[in-house]
Design an enzyme around this catalytic site. Structure first.
Site, PDB file in Angstrom:
ATOM      1  N   SER A 177     -24.009   3.350  25.281  1.00 54.23           N
ATOM      2  CA  SER A 177     -22.699   2.902  25.736  1.00 54.23           C
ATOM      3  C   SER A 177     -22.197   1.791  24.812  1.00 54.23           C
ATOM      4  CB  SER A 177     -22.768   2.461  27.199  1.00 54.23           C
ATOM      5  OG  SER A 177     -21.490   2.282  27.734  1.00 54.23           O
ATOM      6  N   ASP A 251     -29.519  26.220  37.379  1.00 51.80           N
ATOM      7  CA  ASP A 251     -30.241  24.948  37.461  1.00 51.80           C
ATOM      8  C   ASP A 251     -29.354  23.808  37.947  1.00 51.80           C
ATOM      9  OD1 ASP A 251     -28.668  24.773  35.222  1.00 51.80           O
ATOM     10  OD2 ASP A 251     -30.305  24.405  33.811  1.00 51.80           O
ATOM     11  N   ASP A 412     -21.501  13.172  31.113  1.00 45.45           N
ATOM     12  CA  ASP A 412     -21.156  11.748  31.020  1.00 45.45           C
ATOM     13  C   ASP A 412     -19.790  11.544  31.656  1.00 45.45           C
ATOM     14  OD1 ASP A 412     -20.358   9.136  30.129  1.00 45.45           O
ATOM     15  OD2 ASP A 412     -21.836   9.282  28.522  1.00 45.45           O
ATOM     16  N   HIS A 448     -23.848   9.212  32.419  1.00 46.52           N
ATOM     17  CA  HIS A 448     -23.659   8.187  31.396  1.00 46.52           C
ATOM     18  C   HIS A 448     -24.950   7.419  31.144  1.00 46.52           C
ATOM     19  CE1 HIS A 448     -21.748   5.410  28.790  1.00 46.52           C
ATOM     20  NE2 HIS A 448     -21.894   4.390  29.588  1.00 46.52           N
TER      21      HIS A 448
END
Length: 525
Positions: A177, A251, A412, A448
């Site tokens: 990040s 999945d 994300d 994230h």
């Protein structure tokens, strides 16, 4: 030689353009803890038991700025592996906070000398964004953007060489990040700072990214509708259910975003159970519009592209608890009486308030579409050269022999993966051989930096180290994940972008919902 952790044994390092104001040396003993893989990015969980290290903190002031910056370095006394692993920050924070210290704990446990910088700033910009006369604090922003990062590398290397009597054999950066953005800035502006940069989910294209983080909240305001968190969750679940199978594997996640044609508006009127109210509700057109806007990304009043949205099905609201809580850009909060309000991430709203509007009392809720367009354009004009972190010319870093490796979750919810792909594509236009020194692995189902159904990558940093030190090219990486807690474990390949993992078996739906996969079932194409 015997290591001596004392003030008299070490020299005060020099830093060009700065005055050293304090130099602290402290011996830390019986240091114990666990650095989880979710916080020690790219590594397996590391347990530290009764470690001993020398904590050296250098404080300094830039000659041309009114600041006080601190660089903290931990020097292992017993298990030093001859290498540096510097740790990055997160959010608005350059470093020296809880998540950074968790990463440093892991690095210490594996024998790295490790460091962090606070860039002279607090953990929120409220205390530093505006100067006394009400103008943006550009010098502080420059410290956050780049200057403190170079300083950290210089000071860490000097302290390590002084303490151990020789330079570190290799120096690495590790961050996600903000920490990922920091890593990319180091490669762009200071190519000799680190041999290897582990930069994950980088917050590059800062101005456009921050525009995206505010966009869903603005769409709510303009629609005059704030959905409950459970309605947002229902929309994400509907998208995943619609597109889960498109990669041939059931999945509970979307692994092939390009094949997902889910339209949030298609489930308007669909029933869902809201645990918050213990009632069955139906998805509204307004909530579907907000979800679609989040996954599409911000547009101007004329419907022109501003920036990317997150992948379809990505988290809109909140998930998890404590340090691992995942926050989505369309996050809302509702009171017991049913009144709901939007909860921005504290990124785009704060950025525009201080650095564009220059008004601590400004409220994004009063912003019109035209004002949003104006502020985003102004933000790019004023600050892209300072903190945009999107220069694709990595020639100097490549020629220095450096390597970049990182990962980003395809789910994300804060940093759109398509923005990271765009930067990689831009680098490839400057350096067509980009794969020789820069590889970015996309992780299906990962939120994230951590969390989600896709599992936590724990072998990417060691893959970077092997690439730097042994020339072992990371063509693909095996990856374990358990999509449903307590459910079966899957294994897949992580592939460097623009490649993706594809089942070797013919057909897209050959693996039934009851079957799991192994890495050998995949090939990178």
């Amino acid at each position: 030689m015997a290591l001596n952790c004392s003030l008299n044994a070490l020299q005060v390092p020099a830093l060009p353009g700065a005055n050293i104001t304090a130099f602290e040396v402290n011996l830390v003993q019986n240091y114990t803890g666990v650095a989880t893989s979710k916080l020690y990015i790219g590594h397996p969980t590391v347990s530290v038991d009764n470690a001993t290290f020398c904590n050296v903190t250098v404080s300094y002031e830039h000659i041309d700025g009114n600041d006080t910056v601190n660089v903290e370095t931990w020097l292992p006394m017993d298990n030093y592996n001859g290498r540096i692993q510097a740790s990055g920050g997160g959010g608005w924070v350059a470093g020296r906070f809880q998540i950074t210290y968790a990463s440093m704990m892991g690095a210490l446990g594996e024998g790295y000398a490790t460091s962090t910088t606070d860039a002279g700033l607090g953990q929120t910009p409220d205390s530093w964004a505006l100067t006394a006369d009400g103008s943006p604090n550009v010098h502080a922003l420059e410290d956050l953007a780049s200057i403190s990062l170079h300083d950290q590398a210089i000071l860490t290397k000097a302290v390590v060489e002084d303490f151990y009597g020789q330079p570190a054999a290799y120096a690495y950066w590790n961050g996600c990040s903000q920490g990922g953005r920091q890593g990319m800035m180091l490669a762009q502006r200071y190519p000799d700072a680190y041999d290897g940069i582990h930069a994950c989910a980088p917050a590059a294209n800062w101005n456009e990214l921050f525009a995206f983080t505010l966009w869903p909240q603005l769409v709510m305001e303009w629609a005059d509708y704030v959905p409950r968190p459970c309605e947002l969750d229902a929309l994400s679940k509907a998208a995943i259910e619609a597109c889960d199978k498109h990669d041939g594997v059931y999945d509970s996640m979307i692994s092939d975003d390009s094949a997902c044609d889910f339209d949030a508006l298609s489930v308007v009127g669909q029933a869902y159970f809201c645990a918050d109210t213990n009632t069955t509700e139906t998805i509204t057109k307004e909530a579907a519009t907000i979800a679609k806007a989040t996954w599409t990304g911000p547009r101007t009043a004329n419907d022109d592209f501003v920036w990317y949205g997150t992948n379809t099905g990505s988290l809109l609201g909140t998930s998890g608890e404590g340090l691992t809580t995942a926050l989505g850009p369309a996050m809302t909060s509702c009171s017991e009486n049913g009144t709901c309000m939007g909860v921005p991430l504290g990124l785009g709203d704060v950025w525009l308030k201080y650095f564009v509007e220059k008004d601590a009392n400004w409220d994004y809720r009063e912003m019109t579409p035209a004002e949003f367009d104006r502020d985003v354009a102004k933000s790019i004009e004023l600050y892209d050269a300072i903190i945009g972190t999107n220069d694709p010319d990595l020639t100097s870093f490549y020629e220095s022999g450096g390597k970049i490796l990182g990962f980003q979750g395809m789910m994300d919810q804060v940093i759109p993966v398509k923005g990271t792909e765009r930067y990689y594509n831009a680098v490839s236009k400057v350096l067509p051989n980009v794969g020789e020194f820069y590889r970015m692995f996309e992780v299906p189902g990962l939120l994230h930096c951590s969390g989600g159904n896709g599992g936590q990558p724990s072998n990417t940093f060691d893959a970077l180290r092997a690439w730097v030190e042994n020339g072992t090219v990371p063509e693909s990486l095996p990856h374990l994940y358990t999509p449903v807690e307590g459910g079966p474990e899957f294994e897949r390949l992580l592939c460097p972008y623009p490649q993706m993992a594809v089942l070797k078996k013919c057909g897209r739906e050959e693996i039934s919902p009851k079957m799991t996969t192994r890495a050998g079932d995949y090939v990178c194409v």
